[in-house]
Design a protein around this motif. Structure first.
Motif, short mmCIF file in Angstrom:
data_model
loop_
_atom_site.label_atom_id
_atom_site.label_comp_id
_atom_site.label_asym_id
_atom_site.label_seq_id
_atom_site.Cartn_x
_atom_site.Cartn_y
_atom_site.Cartn_z
N GLU A 113 1.36 2.22 -4.01
CA GLU A 113 0.25 2.98 -3.42
C GLU A 113 -0.93 3.04 -4.38
O GLU A 113 -2.09 2.91 -3.96
N ARG A 115 -1.67 0.80 -6.63
CA ARG A 115 -2.28 -0.54 -6.64
C ARG A 115 -3.17 -0.74 -5.41
O ARG A 115 -4.27 -1.28 -5.50
N ARG A 116 -2.69 -0.29 -4.23
CA ARG A 116 -3.49 -0.40 -3.01
C ARG A 116 -4.78 0.41 -3.13
O ARG A 116 -5.85 -0.05 -2.75
N THR A 117 -4.69 1.61 -3.69
CA THR A 117 -5.87 2.46 -3.87
C THR A 117 -6.85 1.82 -4.83
O THR A 117 -8.06 1.81 -4.59
N ALA A 120 -8.59 -1.05 -3.07
CA ALA A 120 -9.59 -0.56 -2.12
C ALA A 120 -10.83 -0.07 -2.85
O ALA A 120 -11.96 -0.33 -2.42
#
Length: 135
Positions: A113, A115-117, A120
């Motif tokens: 999560e 890494r995804r943030t 983004a």
């Protein structure tokens, strides 16, 4: 009994970790070492320091463990309250009771999560740069 021991453990841990206690113990060891020639470096002379340090270490293990247990529980209660009163996910309350495997899975999920943030955020910053906005 619990409150009395907690007070004792707090005071003992505080004093045991102080510079004056360290210096007193160091002084005791130096005095003991200087007495070696006086006692011919006998087995009894060695036994005095071995027994003393063993007893102190044995007792301090329980004192330190008690203070760490209470500090950990207090910190966990504070974190739980912060989680509960914020927009954080309440599922994190009580995770200290999970198994090692469950904690590893939760950590992996949180890392993914994060890494995804980060990705983004990087995309957003790239778009702002492309539009000529200051970053």
């Amino acid at each position: 009994m619990d409150k009395l021991f907690a007070q004792f453990a707090n005071r003992a841990a505080h004093y045991a970790g102080s510079p004056i206690t360290f210096m007193a113990c160091l002084g005791g060891v130096i005095i003991w070492a200087l007495c070696g020639p006086l006692f011919g470096f006998s087995e009894t002379w060695q036994l005095v320091v071995n027994t003393t340090t063993t007893i102190i270490t044995f007792l301090m293990v329980f004192v330190i463990q008690n203070t760490q247990n209470r500090d950990g529980a207090a910190l966990q209660a504070k974190l739980d309250e912060l989680i509960r009163s914020s927009d954080a996910q309440n599922e994190f309350i009580g995770i200290e009771e999970l198994t090692d495997q469950e904690l590893r899975l939760l950590h992996a999920r949180c890392a993914a999560e994060a890494r995804r943030t980060a990705a983004a955020l990087e995309r957003t910053l790239g778009e702002r740069r492309a539009r000529g906005h200051p970053v």
